[in-house]
Enzyme design. Structure first.
Site, mmCIF file in Angstrom:
data_model
loop_
_atom_site.group_PDB
_atom_site.id
_atom_site.type_symbol
_atom_site.label_atom_id
_atom_site.label_comp_id
_atom_site.label_asym_id
_atom_site.label_seq_id
_atom_site.Cartn_x
_atom_site.Cartn_y
_atom_site.Cartn_z
ATOM 1 N N GLN A 348 130.685 50.859 83.394
ATOM 2 C CA GLN A 348 131.716 51.357 82.498
ATOM 3 C C GLN A 348 131.167 51.207 81.097
ATOM 4 O O GLN A 348 130.541 50.191 80.801
ATOM 5 C CB GLN A 348 132.992 50.520 82.649
ATOM 6 C CG GLN A 348 134.248 51.193 82.184
ATOM 7 C CD GLN A 348 134.911 52.003 83.293
ATOM 8 O OE1 GLN A 348 135.405 51.458 84.253
ATOM 9 N NE2 GLN A 348 134.913 53.324 83.174
ATOM 10 N N THR A 519 133.765 44.980 82.044
ATOM 11 C CA THR A 519 134.814 45.315 83.008
ATOM 12 C C THR A 519 134.328 44.930 84.400
ATOM 13 O O THR A 519 133.126 44.886 84.652
ATOM 14 C CB THR A 519 135.125 46.825 83.092
ATOM 15 O OG1 THR A 519 133.969 47.500 83.621
ATOM 16 C CG2 THR A 519 135.522 47.431 81.774
ATOM 17 N N THR A 520 135.276 44.692 85.306
ATOM 18 C CA THR A 520 134.937 44.494 86.712
ATOM 19 C C THR A 520 135.080 45.845 87.407
ATOM 20 O O THR A 520 135.883 46.018 88.320
ATOM 21 C CB THR A 520 135.822 43.390 87.309
ATOM 22 O OG1 THR A 520 135.721 42.235 86.465
ATOM 23 C CG2 THR A 520 135.389 43.009 88.719
ATOM 24 N N HIS A 521 134.336 46.808 86.890
ATOM 25 C CA HIS A 521 134.397 48.174 87.382
ATOM 26 C C HIS A 521 132.998 48.642 87.753
ATOM 27 O O HIS A 521 132.519 49.641 87.240
ATOM 28 C CB HIS A 521 134.995 49.112 86.316
ATOM 29 C CG HIS A 521 136.339 48.699 85.799
ATOM 30 N ND1 HIS A 521 136.897 49.216 84.654
ATOM 31 C CD2 HIS A 521 137.254 47.824 86.285
ATOM 32 C CE1 HIS A 521 138.092 48.670 84.452
ATOM 33 N NE2 HIS A 521 138.325 47.818 85.430
ATOM 34 N N ASN A 522 132.348 47.901 88.637
ATOM 35 C CA ASN A 522 131.037 48.319 89.133
ATOM 36 C C ASN A 522 131.268 49.410 90.177
ATOM 37 O O ASN A 522 132.102 49.243 91.071
ATOM 38 C CB ASN A 522 130.318 47.149 89.795
ATOM 39 C CG ASN A 522 130.356 45.884 88.946
ATOM 40 O OD1 ASN A 522 131.354 45.188 88.935
ATOM 41 N ND2 ASN A 522 129.289 45.600 88.236
#
Lengths: 594, 231
Positions: A348, A519-522
């Site tokens: 992100q 973000t924890t949006h891998n």
């Protein structure tokens, strides 16, 4: 000692977060005997997340007690192939979960859908801008599933969460006050939008006066008493300011424990085993199917759980890791640019803009909620003309008030030193007079950003660590810079603003850094598609190479959206489950020809 | 084992060294905790830390780091799970790597601090310097690269650790033995852990002036410090 082989089950589900528990709910009710293996412990909102003990910034936000323990599982990281990857020895940039509910208990609750054009990204850009427009070094591709196909599933998940918001496109009718760029919704949000504090209100007023289209962030922080379609009862959000990184003891943030687990845990077809770490998925002799999973139980012994069908519901990164250590699918090789497992890893692209108010604006930043914000989507996806911009993608610009926790929330103006008297004064003078604006941008895949196995370091179970090779593509640096400048314009136009500071984490000359939280949006690594040469799973989430393995989560995203991933990935989950129940399970076979 | 000695005596020596002698409020956070031994630190380490953390957060009309209990906080952190390496992957081999790759020190934080302070003290005693000398010392440390002289302690990691711990010690809930008398929370106006703002959030521009309340309902000094749980 040889592993103990357990009695066969119909469906084995790896991971007890949003997608795993939902798979169990839907498949158990469809007559399938389901077993979930969850590596973490049992926990529950009522007993584990109640305040004031839960409102401990140190324990949960700084020391990450709800998240994965890196001494057991971590990864190695490098910016490019020329560098040696080193272990991520501490959590930082992203915070995967562990335990019942997974990362779903400590999300912010920002609940988005993909844009119709996002899901057909390559086709859309080529049609609008010509076949040469997408930069050659980006492996952008279509998802293979369209907005119209996903809409009922997005809608259902919003009902599961008791989503709060205001529709900007109701069955094709554009409505000011909502997101006028979104795809058509079959119905409005189940609950009204959140109340807004002063900072977000001033942001919205500024954006509107500039001809933009502000609206409240769609939220899974519930705004009134609500019962979801599974029968879960939710309560109104208290705006306590302990949302992201915390569980919600108020039953006000939709999470997989209260929304799904509580409604299926007594079902005769449901079983969950905690502290059960899956080590490997085993394949049949011909390699065409998976036969079950080898796991380490809470007693420290190894078990083999045979199953007819396997659902991979771990966090995006660990799904890819498990495929690689199990030999599922063909690993991606950046030298030949062939293979699919580990391909198209993306992240992100984040920039932040801080607006500092004069003292007449009193923000009370501790009155917050994870999805409390006002946002414009005018510069997200392809909602704006990219013809002369030299990049693809975009991001939303949101003014948020999600917490005022004093270790993490210390906004200071441009030029403030990092310590000392001047720093101290700036911290206290700006704490209650600050607008927190983020540019939450998309992330495009490249042939050089990928996941594979590390040659040196291992996890607590002796398996090679996942190795992440990632840096921001030039396309995304340009995108982030452009959208950040639009955010700065909005901030400078806000009433009562004395100064504005902006920080682009993907600025030219700076590398992606695994230390500061982003973000924890891998995303990506096992992407969805219609071509087995460029996707690990077909458009139903079924592995091309092993038809009884179904894959869930953000690892499916061919490239990352400008949105938070939970809504988009849950839409895909319900889509996959629909096709499993109605097509695959009655007649197991590849649902698409390779 | 930590030596038995008086915190008042240690901090008194710091005060004589300069930093606290010019501080605003009289007295300091440790008076009430007198005669309790440190959990982890030696008196030399405590004295060195006190000098450094008060450069990070000096006294003005609000308390300094030491007055806010930051040394107590660091002592407690180093003695418990965090200091010992909980949630820190320590498998060999070690390599310093690039800053983007994060913490790569070959030891947990407690050892990092012990080795780092020993190496720093071997270079000279910063606690003997006046306030300006200490500021210059900290500035130089922030700009240094590589390892602290004759040690395997990466100076950048050591410095980042000190700055983070100081910040945490000033602003964490008092159950962790810093943020004494809500020094940090009073300074910024954070009301604490008892949080319910449904009827306030959209009432704009109204000061919220309830005094801070921590997890333990204001029960301090710290008769019941809570150990930070492992894993």
């Amino acid at each position: 000692m040889a592993p103990t082989t357990l009695p066969r089950t119909d469906v084995l589900i790896i991971g007890g977060g949003w997608t795993g528990l939902t798979a169990a709910y839907e498949l158990a009710h469809a007559g399938q005997r389901c077993v979930i293996l969850e590596r973490g412990e049992h926990r529950h909102d009522a007993t584990s997340f109640a305040g004031p003990e839960e409102h401990d910034e140190m324990k949960y936000a700084i020391r990450h007690h709800h998240m994965v323990d890196v001494t057991k599982e971590t990864l190695t990281f490098r910016n490019d192939r020329g560098q040696q990857a080193l272990p991520m020895r501490r959590l930082g940039s992203f915070l995967p979960g562990s335990g019942l509910g997974g990362a779903g208990i400590h999300w912010n609750g920002q609940l988005w859908r993909a844009l119709p054009s996002d899901l057909e990204m390559r086709t859309h850009y080529e049609n609008r801008y010509g076949s040469q427009f997408i930069p050659e070094d980006l492996s952008v591709q279509d998802w293979g599933v369209t907005y119209d196909e996903l809409e009922p599933h997005y809608d259902f998940f919003e009902q599961i969460c008791g989503a709060a918001g205001y529709a900007g496109n109701l069955q094709g009718e554009r409505r000011d006050g909502g997101n006028v760029f979104e795809g058509p919704r079959s119905q409005d949000y189940p609950n009204p939008a959140m109340k807004q504090p002063i900072s977000n209100t001033l942001f919205g007023r500024s954006a509107e006066s500039m001809g933009l289209h502000p609206f409240p962030i769609p939220s899974a922080n519930v705004t009134r008493e609500y019962e979801n379609p599974y029968g879960a009862k939710l309560h109104p959000c208290t705006y306590c300011g302990f949302c992201e990184r915390f569980g919600c003891g108020y039953f006000a943030k939709a999470d997989p424990i209260i929304c799904v687990y509580d409604r299926v845990k007594e079902h005769e077809n449901f079983e969950i085993r905690f502290e059960s770490q899956v080590l490997r998925i085993e394949k049949s002799e011909d390699g065409q199917t998976a036969t079950g999973a080898l796991y380490l139980g809470p007693d420290g012994r190894e078990y083999f759980q045979p199953a007819d069908t396997i659902c991979m519901n771990a966090y995006a990164l660990w799904n890819v890791h498990l495929m690689l250590v199990s030999g599922l699918g063909k690993p991606y090789d950046p030298k030949t640019r062939t293979g699919v497992v580990g391909r198209n890893y993306a992240y992100q692209t984040i920039a932040s803009v801080d607006a500092f108010f004069d003292d007449s604006v009193i923000t009370n930043p501790f009155m917050g909620a994870g999805a409390l914000g006002v946002v414009v989507d005018d510069y997200n996806g392809d909602n704006f003309d990219h013809s002369d911009l030299g990049f693809v993608g975009g991001g939303y610009i949101a003014c948020k008030q999600y917490h005022g926790r004093p270790i993490g929330y210390q906004p200071v103006p441009e030029g403030t030193p990092r310590w000392g008297l001047e720093w101290k004064r700036a911290v206290r003078e700006n704490y209650g007079h600050h607008g927190d604006i983020v540019v939450h941008g998309s992330s495009m895949p490249t042939p050089e950003n990928y996941l594979d196995l590390d040659p040196t370091w291992t996890d607590a179970f002796g398996r090679p660590l996942l190795r992440m090779t990632f840096n921001f593509p030039d396309n995304d640096r340009r995108m982030s810079d452009y959208v950040m400048h639009r955010a700065v314009e909005i901030a400078e136009n806000m009433e009562h603003v004395r100064s504005v500071k902006s920080t682009n984490l993907a600025a030219v000359g700076s590398n992606y850094n695994i230390v500061p939280y982003q973000t924890t949006h891998n995303t990506g690594g096992a992407v969805i598609g219609t071509d087995p040469a460029t996707s690990a799973v077909n458009r139903y989430g079924q592995m091309w190479d092993h038809h009884n393995v179904f894959v869930f989560g953000a690892c499916l995203f061919p490239q990352n959206l400008g949105y938070n991933p939970t809504g988009p990935l849950m839409g895909l989950a319900y889509w996959t489950l629909h096709h499993m129940k109605n097509d695959y399970l009655p007649n197991p076979r590849p649902l698409m020809d390779a | 084992m930590p030596a038995e000695y008086s915190r008042r005596a240690v901090l008194g020596q710091i005060a004589l060294g300069g930093a606290l002698a010019t501080a605003g409020p009289a007295g300091h956070a440790f008076a009430a905790l007198d005669d309790r031994p440190w959990f982890f630190l030696t008196d030399n380490e405590a004295r060195w830390l006190a000098a450094i953390v008060d450069v990070f957060i000096p006294a003005d009309e609000y308390p300094s780091a030491t007055q806010a209990g930051v040394v107590d906080y660091i002592d407690f952190q180093m003695a418990t799970h965090y200091g010992k390496g909980a949630r820190l992957y320590l498998q060999e081999p070690f390599s310093q790597g690039a800053p983007e790759q994060g913490y790569q020190a070959p030891c947990p934080p407690a050892e990092l601090l012990r080795r780092g302070i020993a190496a720093a003290l071997a270079e000279g005693d910063v606690t003997a310097q006046d306030a300006a000398g200490r500021e210059r010392y900290v500035q130089a440390m922030s700009e240094a690269q590589g390892n602290i002289d004759d040690s395997d302690v990466p100076v950048g990691t050591f410095f980042t650790e000190l700055l983070s711990l100081t910040n945490e010690g000033c602003f964490a809930d008092p159950i962790y033995m810093g943020n004494n008398a809500y020094a940090g929370w009073e300074m910024v106006g954070f009301p604490g852990a008892h949080a319910y703002y449904l009827s306030f959030v959209d009432k704009h521009n109204r000061p919220f002036d309830k005094p801070p309340m921590g997890i333990a309902h204001g029960e301090y000094p710290h008769t019941f410090p809570r150990i930070v749980g492992g894993s």
